[in-house]
Structures are given as structure tokens and as C-alpha cells.
Design a protein around this motif. Structure first.
Motif, PDB file in Angstrom:
ATOM      1  N   LEU A 225      12.873  17.364  41.206  1.00  0.00           N
ATOM      2  CA  LEU A 225      11.557  17.270  41.833  1.00  0.00           C
ATOM      3  C   LEU A 225      11.667  16.675  43.227  1.00  0.00           C
ATOM      4  CD1 LEU A 225       8.423  17.416  41.644  1.00  0.00           C
ATOM      5  CD2 LEU A 225       8.503  15.118  40.618  1.00  0.00           C
ATOM      6  N   ALA A 226      11.045  17.360  44.187  1.00  0.00           N
ATOM      7  CA  ALA A 226      10.957  16.861  45.557  1.00  0.00           C
ATOM      8  C   ALA A 226       9.482  16.748  45.934  1.00  0.00           C
ATOM      9  CB  ALA A 226      11.675  17.798  46.521  1.00  0.00           C
ATOM     10  N   VAL A 227       9.083  15.575  46.427  1.00  0.00           N
ATOM     11  CA  VAL A 227       7.686  15.349  46.825  1.00  0.00           C
ATOM     12  C   VAL A 227       7.641  14.670  48.191  1.00  0.00           C
ATOM     13  CG1 VAL A 227       6.856  15.166  44.438  1.00  0.00           C
ATOM     14  CG2 VAL A 227       7.504  13.092  45.675  1.00  0.00           C
ATOM     15  N   ILE A 228       6.530  14.843  48.854  1.00  0.00           N
ATOM     16  CA  ILE A 228       6.323  14.159  50.131  1.00  0.00           C
ATOM     17  C   ILE A 228       5.976  12.701  49.875  1.00  0.00           C
ATOM     18  CG2 ILE A 228       4.933  14.088  52.246  1.00  0.00           C
ATOM     19  CD1 ILE A 228       6.774  16.539  52.051  1.00  0.00           C
ATOM     20  N   ILE A 229       5.035  12.442  48.958  1.00  0.00           N
ATOM     21  CA  ILE A 229       4.559  11.082  48.677  1.00  0.00           C
ATOM     22  C   ILE A 229       4.654  10.781  47.187  1.00  0.00           C
ATOM     23  CG2 ILE A 229       2.549   9.530  48.721  1.00  0.00           C
ATOM     24  CD1 ILE A 229       3.501  10.119  51.519  1.00  0.00           C
ATOM     25  N   ASP A 230       5.200   9.618  46.865  1.00  0.00           N
ATOM     26  CA  ASP A 230       5.143   9.079  45.502  1.00  0.00           C
ATOM     27  C   ASP A 230       4.234   7.862  45.578  1.00  0.00           C
ATOM     28  OD1 ASP A 230       5.453   7.775  43.071  1.00  0.00           O
ATOM     29  OD2 ASP A 230       7.630   7.997  43.027  1.00  0.00           O
ATOM     30  N   ARG A 231       3.079   7.961  44.945  1.00  0.00           N
ATOM     31  CA  ARG A 231       2.099   6.877  45.059  1.00  0.00           C
ATOM     32  C   ARG A 231       2.038   5.963  43.837  1.00  0.00           C
ATOM     33  NH1 ARG A 231      -4.039   8.868  44.328  1.00  0.00           N
ATOM     34  NH2 ARG A 231      -4.169   6.640  44.024  1.00  0.00           N
ATOM     35  N   GLY A 232       2.914   6.193  42.865  1.00  0.00           N
ATOM     36  CA  GLY A 232       2.936   5.320  41.692  1.00  0.00           C
ATOM     37  C   GLY A 232       1.884   5.706  40.670  1.00  0.00           C
ATOM     38  N   HIS A 233       1.599   4.791  39.760  1.00  0.00           N
ATOM     39  CA  HIS A 233       0.593   4.960  38.700  1.00  0.00           C
ATOM     40  C   HIS A 233       0.995   6.003  37.661  1.00  0.00           C
ATOM     41  CE1 HIS A 233      -2.172   2.438  40.952  1.00  0.00           C
ATOM     42  NE2 HIS A 233      -1.918   3.175  42.009  1.00  0.00           N
ATOM     43  N   ARG A 234       2.281   6.102  37.358  1.00  0.00           N
ATOM     44  CA  ARG A 234       2.762   7.100  36.418  1.00  0.00           C
ATOM     45  C   ARG A 234       2.198   6.876  35.025  1.00  0.00           C
ATOM     46  NH1 ARG A 234       4.262   8.462  40.032  1.00  0.00           N
ATOM     47  NH2 ARG A 234       6.417   8.041  40.452  1.00  0.00           N
ATOM     48  N   GLU A 235       1.821   7.965  34.376  1.00  0.00           N
ATOM     49  CA  GLU A 235       1.380   7.953  32.981  1.00  0.00           C
ATOM     50  C   GLU A 235       2.424   8.599  32.081  1.00  0.00           C
ATOM     51  OE1 GLU A 235      -2.441   9.904  32.963  1.00  0.00           O
ATOM     52  OE2 GLU A 235      -3.348   8.352  34.216  1.00  0.00           O
ATOM     53  N   LEU A 236       3.373   9.293  32.682  1.00  0.00           N
ATOM     54  CA  LEU A 236       4.450   9.968  31.955  1.00  0.00           C
ATOM     55  C   LEU A 236       5.784   9.562  32.580  1.00  0.00           C
ATOM     56  CD1 LEU A 236       2.829  13.524  31.784  1.00  0.00           C
ATOM     57  CD2 LEU A 236       2.957  11.843  29.939  1.00  0.00           C
ATOM     58  N   PRO A 237       6.876   9.627  31.821  1.00  0.00           N
ATOM     59  CA  PRO A 237       8.176   9.207  32.353  1.00  0.00           C
ATOM     60  C   PRO A 237       8.788  10.281  33.259  1.00  0.00           C
ATOM     61  CG  PRO A 237       8.417   9.910  30.084  1.00  0.00           C
ATOM     62  CD  PRO A 237       6.943   9.955  30.394  1.00  0.00           C
ATOM     63  N   ILE A 238       8.193  10.437  34.427  1.00  0.00           N
ATOM     64  CA  ILE A 238       8.610  11.446  35.396  1.00  0.00           C
ATOM     65  C   ILE A 238       8.839  10.742  36.725  1.00  0.00           C
ATOM     66  CG2 ILE A 238       7.747  13.415  36.749  1.00  0.00           C
ATOM     67  CD1 ILE A 238       6.405  14.375  34.135  1.00  0.00           C
ATOM     68  N   HIS A 239       9.903  11.136  37.429  1.00  0.00           N
ATOM     69  CA  HIS A 239      10.176  10.555  38.741  1.00  0.00           C
ATOM     70  C   HIS A 239      10.592  11.660  39.705  1.00  0.00           C
ATOM     71  CE1 HIS A 239      14.336  11.008  37.438  1.00  0.00           C
ATOM     72  NE2 HIS A 239      14.669  10.901  38.709  1.00  0.00           N
ATOM     73  N   ALA A 240      10.487  11.359  40.986  1.00  0.00           N
ATOM     74  CA  ALA A 240      10.936  12.305  42.009  1.00  0.00           C
ATOM     75  C   ALA A 240      12.411  12.073  42.281  1.00  0.00           C
ATOM     76  CB  ALA A 240      10.124  12.118  43.290  1.00  0.00           C
ATOM     77  N   ASP A 241      13.180  13.158  42.316  1.00  0.00           N
ATOM     78  CA  ASP A 241      14.588  13.065  42.663  1.00  0.00           C
ATOM     79  C   ASP A 241      14.752  12.893  44.171  1.00  0.00           C
ATOM     80  OD1 ASP A 241      15.978  13.725  39.996  1.00  0.00           O
ATOM     81  OD2 ASP A 241      14.448  15.271  40.202  1.00  0.00           O
ATOM     82  N   ILE A 242      13.857  13.527  44.926  1.00  0.00           N
ATOM     83  CA  ILE A 242      13.840  13.399  46.378  1.00  0.00           C
ATOM     84  C   ILE A 242      12.402  13.101  46.784  1.00  0.00           C
ATOM     85  CG2 ILE A 242      14.267  14.543  48.578  1.00  0.00           C
ATOM     86  CD1 ILE A 242      16.258  16.374  47.108  1.00  0.00           C
ATOM     87  N   CYS A 243      12.235  12.023  47.522  1.00  0.00           N
ATOM     88  CA  CYS A 243      10.891  11.566  47.892  1.00  0.00           C
ATOM     89  C   CYS A 243      10.835  11.243  49.381  1.00  0.00           C
ATOM     90  CB  CYS A 243      10.544  10.325  47.069  1.00  0.00           C
ATOM     91  SG  CYS A 243       8.987   9.573  47.508  1.00  0.00           S
ATOM     92  N   GLY A 244       9.822  11.760  50.034  1.00  0.00           N
ATOM     93  CA  GLY A 244       9.637  11.473  51.452  1.00  0.00           C
ATOM     94  C   GLY A 244       9.269  10.032  51.708  1.00  0.00           C
ATOM     95  N   LYS A 245       8.324   9.519  50.922  1.00  0.00           N
ATOM     96  CA  LYS A 245       7.852   8.145  51.123  1.00  0.00           C
ATOM     97  C   LYS A 245       7.200   7.636  49.847  1.00  0.00           C
ATOM     98  CE  LYS A 245       4.832   5.474  54.209  1.00  0.00           C
ATOM     99  NZ  LYS A 245       5.591   4.784  55.230  1.00  0.00           N
ATOM    100  N   LYS A 246       7.535   6.410  49.475  1.00  0.00           N
ATOM    101  CA  LYS A 246       6.850   5.743  48.369  1.00  0.00           C
ATOM    102  C   LYS A 246       5.743   4.894  48.974  1.00  0.00           C
ATOM    103  CE  LYS A 246      10.571   5.786  45.104  1.00  0.00           C
ATOM    104  NZ  LYS A 246      11.228   5.151  44.006  1.00  0.00           N
ATOM    105  N   THR A 247       4.541   5.099  48.477  1.00  0.00           N
ATOM    106  CA  THR A 247       3.377   4.429  49.029  1.00  0.00           C
ATOM    107  C   THR A 247       2.542   3.844  47.907  1.00  0.00           C
ATOM    108  OG1 THR A 247       3.322   6.017  50.839  1.00  0.00           O
ATOM    109  CG2 THR A 247       1.325   4.751  50.466  1.00  0.00           C
ATOM    110  N   PRO A 248       2.569   2.524  47.731  1.00  0.00           N
ATOM    111  CA  PRO A 248       1.712   1.926  46.710  1.00  0.00           C
ATOM    112  C   PRO A 248       0.232   2.147  47.060  1.00  0.00           C
ATOM    113  CG  PRO A 248       3.299   0.330  47.582  1.00  0.00           C
ATOM    114  CD  PRO A 248       3.359   1.543  48.457  1.00  0.00           C
ATOM    115  N   THR A 249      -0.541   2.516  46.068  1.00  0.00           N
ATOM    116  CA  THR A 249      -1.970   2.759  46.271  1.00  0.00           C
ATOM    117  C   THR A 249      -2.741   2.148  45.119  1.00  0.00           C
ATOM    118  OG1 THR A 249      -1.886   4.840  45.046  1.00  0.00           O
ATOM    119  CG2 THR A 249      -1.568   4.971  47.436  1.00  0.00           C
TER     120      THR A 249
END
Length: 183
Positions: free
Chosen positions: A133-157
Motif C-alpha cells: 500500500l502506498a498513500v499520500i497521507i496517513d492520518r492515524g485512527h486505524r480500526e483495522l490492522p492495516i498500514h501503509a508500506d510507503i507513505c508520503g506523510k504521517k499527519t496526526p489528526t
């Protein structure tokens, strides 16, 4: 219905394009080249981002990586709450995905439910060797055990905020903003 109001710009056009360029390079690195690779954009904005990644990889590597589109509407676990007539987009794969190295591409990773739906849709199309998985933004708040393998920016929201990745092809400009609801 509550209105969204822009709160903060996280990325301007240059920032977003720089992040997309970096993600393209990381994809090639992770895959150790472009062999067996297929990019799959999740409708809507993931499709446009995947096409940009395809172009950048082709420019850098001299090889055109196949790029597909995945509609997850009918795989969503909240389908009945969306609307009586949800809009279904097309799913197009450039080749058989069985045994391939798939990079799912999306704009924002939030709860993980969109990615779960995308994985279910992919399995109906074949059995990839690996899915990343590649995403531009990872903003947190996961409900499932899924993560980005490549992430542009992690942004807490906060949960009340909305992160919008805007792409020129759909929105008339490139940027990433955080919006909040006006009650």
C-alpha cells in the motif's frame, strides 16, 4: 448537513509533487526494479495518483509499468449508509494480477476500511504474489490492522477533521488540506 471549512494547508502543489516523486522511487526500490509490478489506483483520487506514479516510473526507469483502476464501492462495509444509489466506478486491470507485485495506491489512509475493501476486490480478480500500500497521507485512527508500506506523510489528526488530497485532474489544483466541520 455540516459544512467543511479549510483549517490548514499541509502541502502545496510543489510539496505534493515532491512526495509523489519520492513514492515512485520507493516503489521501484521496494520491488527491486519494475519487473512484475502493477500499480492499482483506488477510485477516485488514487487512480490519478497512480497514473502520475506510472509516468514518473516510466521516465526514471524507461519502462512502462501497467496501471489499473479499482472500484471498491460494492465491497464497502458501510454501503447501506452511503446512499440508496451509490455511484459505482469502473474496475480496469491492465493484465492478470495473479502472481504480480501489486502496489495499491490511495490518497488518505484513515480507518483502514477502504484498504480492506480493496483487498477483497483484488482477491476476486486473482491472487497477487504480494500487495503493498502506498498513500499520500496517513492520518492515524486505524480500526483495522492495516498500514501503509510507503507513505508520503504521517499527519496526526482529530476524528472531527477531514484530510483532503486535491489533485488537478479532479479538483483543479494540487494540494493537501485539513478541514473541520462547522456545526
Amino acid at each position: 448537513m455540516a459544512e467543511l471549512r479549510e483549517k490548514t494547508q499541509l502541502m502545496n502543489s510543489q510539496d505534493l509533487n515532491r512526495v509523489i516523486r519520492r513514492i515512485a522511487h520507493e516503489m521501484v526500490e521496494c520491488n527491486k526494479g519494475t519487473d512484475n509490478m502493477i500499480l492499482v489506483g483506488i477510485h477516485r483520487r488514487g487512480v490519478y495518483i497512480a497514473r502520475r506514479l506510472q509516468k514518473l516510473i516510466e521516465e526514471a526507469e524507461g519502462t512502462k509499468v501497467p496501471c489499473g483502476e479499482l472500484d471498491i464501492t460494492l465491497y464497502r462495509d458501510d454501503l447501506t449508509t452511503l446512499s440508496e444509489q451509490p455511484i459505482v466506478h469502473s474496475t480496469r486491470m491492465p493484465a492478470d494480477i495473479s502472481g504480480k507485485h501489486i502496489f495499491l495506491v490511495d490518497d488518505v489512509l484513515f480507518t483502514g476500511r477502504t484498504v480492506r475493501a480493496a483487498l477483497e476486490a483484488l482477491v476476486d480478480l486473482g491472487r497477487p504474489q504480494i500487495v503493498q500500500l502506498a498513500v499520500i497521507i496517513d492520518r492515524g485512527h486505524r480500526e483495522l490492522p492495516i498500514h501503509a508500506d510507503i507513505c508520503g506523510k504521517k499527519t496526526p489528526t482529530s476524528r472531527s477533521e477531514v484530510v483532503e488530497v486535491r489533485v488537478d485532474e479532479l479538483d483543479g489544483k494540487d494540494e493537501v488540506v485539513i478541514c473541520e466541520c462547522d456545526a
